[in-house]
Motif scaffolding. Structure first.
Motif, PDB file in Angstrom:
ATOM      1  N   GLY A 283       0.660  -1.173   0.114  1.00  0.00           N
ATOM      2  CA  GLY A 283       0.011   0.009   0.216  1.00  0.00           C
ATOM      3  C   GLY A 283       0.729   1.039   0.030  1.00  0.00           C
ATOM      4  N   SER A 284       2.049   1.247  -0.624  1.00  0.00           N
ATOM      5  CA  SER A 284       2.724   2.348  -0.738  1.00  0.00           C
ATOM      6  C   SER A 284       3.448   2.343  -2.337  1.00  0.00           C
ATOM      7  CB  SER A 284       4.067   2.324   0.501  1.00  0.00           C
ATOM      8  OG  SER A 284       4.866   3.520   0.147  1.00  0.00           O
ATOM      9  N   LEU A 285       3.523   3.502  -2.839  1.00  0.00           N
ATOM     10  CA  LEU A 285       4.143   3.726  -4.146  1.00  0.00           C
ATOM     11  C   LEU A 285       5.553   4.400  -4.037  1.00  0.00           C
ATOM     12  CD1 LEU A 285       1.159   5.147  -6.191  1.00  0.00           C
ATOM     13  CD2 LEU A 285       1.544   2.811  -5.599  1.00  0.00           C
ATOM     14  N   ARG A 286       5.843   4.652  -2.653  1.00  0.00           N
ATOM     15  CA  ARG A 286       7.241   5.194  -2.525  1.00  0.00           C
ATOM     16  C   ARG A 286       8.266   4.409  -2.885  1.00  0.00           C
ATOM     17  NH1 ARG A 286       9.657   7.303   1.839  1.00  0.00           N
ATOM     18  NH2 ARG A 286       9.349   5.410   3.280  1.00  0.00           N
ATOM     19  N   GLN A 287       9.279   5.117  -3.662  1.00  0.00           N
ATOM     20  CA  GLN A 287      10.469   4.494  -3.864  1.00  0.00           C
ATOM     21  C   GLN A 287      10.943   3.589  -2.772  1.00  0.00           C
ATOM     22  OE1 GLN A 287      12.987   6.197  -6.777  1.00  0.00           O
ATOM     23  NE2 GLN A 287      13.974   4.207  -7.329  1.00  0.00           N
ATOM     24  N   ASN A 288      11.119   4.259  -1.758  1.00  0.00           N
ATOM     25  CA  ASN A 288      12.076   3.729  -0.721  1.00  0.00           C
ATOM     26  C   ASN A 288      11.147   3.342   0.675  1.00  0.00           C
ATOM     27  OD1 ASN A 288      14.504   4.377  -1.492  1.00  0.00           O
ATOM     28  ND2 ASN A 288      14.424   6.294  -0.941  1.00  0.00           N
ATOM     29  N   SER A 289      10.029   2.834   0.119  1.00  0.00           N
ATOM     30  CA  SER A 289       8.749   2.576   1.061  1.00  0.00           C
ATOM     31  C   SER A 289       9.275   1.156   1.955  1.00  0.00           C
ATOM     32  CB  SER A 289       7.568   1.872   0.233  1.00  0.00           C
ATOM     33  OG  SER A 289       6.754   0.662   1.067  1.00  0.00           O
ATOM     34  N   MET A 290       9.429   1.291   3.147  1.00  0.00           N
ATOM     35  CA  MET A 290       9.413   0.382   4.312  1.00  0.00           C
ATOM     36  C   MET A 290       8.562  -0.766   4.252  1.00  0.00           C
ATOM     37  SD  MET A 290      10.645   1.989   7.965  1.00  0.00           S
ATOM     38  CE  MET A 290       8.859   2.410   8.401  1.00  0.00           C
TER      39      MET A 290
HETATM   40  C1  LIG Z   1      -1.057  10.765   5.295  1.00  0.00           C
HETATM   41  C2  LIG Z   1      -0.161   9.911   6.385  1.00  0.00           C
HETATM   42  C3  LIG Z   1      -0.692   9.518   7.285  1.00  0.00           C
HETATM   43  C4  LIG Z   1       0.068   8.887   8.358  1.00  0.00           C
HETATM   44  N1  LIG Z   1      -0.487   8.288   9.680  1.00  0.00           N
HETATM   45  C5  LIG Z   1       0.208   7.689  10.317  1.00  0.00           C
HETATM   46  C6  LIG Z   1      -0.229   6.682  11.439  1.00  0.00           C
HETATM   47  O1  LIG Z   1      -1.500   6.973  11.720  1.00  0.00           O
HETATM   48  N2  LIG Z   1       0.333   6.047  12.174  1.00  0.00           N
HETATM   49  C7  LIG Z   1       1.555   5.751  11.932  1.00  0.00           C
HETATM   50  O2  LIG Z   1       2.271   4.846  12.582  1.00  0.00           O
HETATM   51  N3  LIG Z   1       2.344   6.310  11.121  1.00  0.00           N
HETATM   52  C8  LIG Z   1       1.638   7.280  10.088  1.00  0.00           C
HETATM   53  N4  LIG Z   1       2.202   7.845   8.967  1.00  0.00           N
HETATM   54  C9  LIG Z   1       3.665   7.642   8.668  1.00  0.00           C
HETATM   55  C10 LIG Z   1       3.879   6.318   8.039  1.00  0.00           C
HETATM   56  O3  LIG Z   1       3.973   5.169   8.617  1.00  0.00           O
HETATM   57  C11 LIG Z   1       5.318   6.491   7.510  1.00  0.00           C
HETATM   58  O4  LIG Z   1       5.309   7.425   6.447  1.00  0.00           O
HETATM   59  C12 LIG Z   1       5.648   5.319   6.740  1.00  0.00           C
HETATM   60  O5  LIG Z   1       6.887   5.188   6.205  1.00  0.00           O
HETATM   61  C13 LIG Z   1       4.880   4.925   5.386  1.00  0.00           C
HETATM   62  O6  LIG Z   1       5.172   3.816   4.845  1.00  0.00           O
HETATM   63  P1  LIG Z   1       6.069   3.452   3.674  1.00  0.00           P
HETATM   64  O7  LIG Z   1       7.728   3.621   4.038  1.00  0.00           O
HETATM   65  O8  LIG Z   1       5.733   1.842   3.103  1.00  0.00           O
HETATM   66  O9  LIG Z   1       5.734   4.269   2.560  1.00  0.00           O
HETATM   67  C14 LIG Z   1       1.440   8.636   8.025  1.00  0.00           C
HETATM   68  C15 LIG Z   1       1.913   9.142   6.814  1.00  0.00           C
HETATM   69  C16 LIG Z   1       1.172   9.699   5.908  1.00  0.00           C
HETATM   70  C17 LIG Z   1       1.961   9.917   4.622  1.00  0.00           C
END
Ligand SMILES: Cc1cc2nc3c(=O)[nH]c(=O)nc-3n(C[C@H](O)[C@H](O)[C@H](O)COP(=O)(O)O)c2cc1C
Length: 190
Positions: free
Chosen positions: A9-16
């Motif tokens: 559920g993430s389109l980010r290049q460095n998605s965790m």
């Molecule tokens: C719109 C938005 C809402 C977020 N809300 C939460 C949240 O409710 N709880 C949380 O732990 N992290 C939250 N985050 C931080 C994300 O956990 C973090 O950006 C994470 O790295 C996203 O996953 P990805 O690295 O796979 O993209 C939020 C980030 C965004 C952009």
């Protein structure tokens, strides 16, 4: 080898979360073949688009028709799932009577930098899956507090205890798929 369709559920290049999916793939490499669904080209859900079905929708529904199970790897956005995942779920659940999720076993995982490890999002998602007529894998849960240095493309994860935990998860998800695969719970389209 069981085919698992993976939705990140993430389109980010460095998605965790993508890194977590990759770590689970490494942990289950002798059991599963992961096929990553491409969610980026899906347009925002719009009933009108069924008149000329977008290729990305056809591709997702085709993948689900050929899979043994599904793995959702979800970030947490505002204690729920991100729009990219919600959108994909909506597309594959339609049109009426052609729900592609029906009868499929599903595992849910997720990571966030905070200590809740995307638990809020995962619990939300798990409450949606039975509505889609999916069979939800329960234990072990995968609430992962992630950090950039925790994942490694080759090893999966740099942490030995986490690697052991992921391998145990893979063995148990595999056993769950054996159990539910014995029943054909896919219900006829309504
Ligand atoms: C719109 C938005 C809402 C977020 N809300 C939460 C949240 O409710 N709880 C949380 O732990 N992290 C939250 N985050 C931080 C994300 O956990 C973090 O950006 C994470 O790295 C996203 O996953 P990805 O690295 O796979 O993209 C939020 C980030 C965004 C952009």
């Amino acid at each position: 080898m069981k085919t698992i369709t993976v939705l990140v559920g993430s389109l980010r290049q460095n998605s965790m979360n993508r890194a977590l999916a990759r770590a689970l793939e490494v942990a289950g490499k002798d059991r599963f073949r992961f096929v990553y669904a491409d969610l980026a080209p899906l347009p925002m859900y719009n009933d009108d688009l069924w008149a000329d079905v977008p290729d990305a929708v056809t591709a997702l529904k085709q993948q689900l028709a050929e899979t043994d199970g599904v793995l959702f790897v979800t970030p947490e956005y505002n204690r729920s799932i991100p729009p990219v995942l919600s959108n994909a779920i909506a597309w594959a659940s339609k049109p009426y009577g052609e729900n592609s999720w029906a009868g499929l076993p599903a595992a849910v995982a997720g990571t966030s930098p905070g200590p809740v490890g995307a638990a809020g999002a995962q619990i939300h998602l798990k409450s949606m899956l039975p509505v889609l007529d999916m069979l939800v894998f329960g234990q072990p849960e995968l609430y992962v507090q992630g950090s950039a240095d925790m994942f490694d493309d080759t090893l999966g994860t740099t942490r030995e205890d986490t690697r052991v935990f992921f391998e145990d998860w893979a063995a148990k998800f595999d056993a769950f798929l054996d159990r539910v695969a014995r029943q054909d719970t896919r219900i006829a389209a309504e």
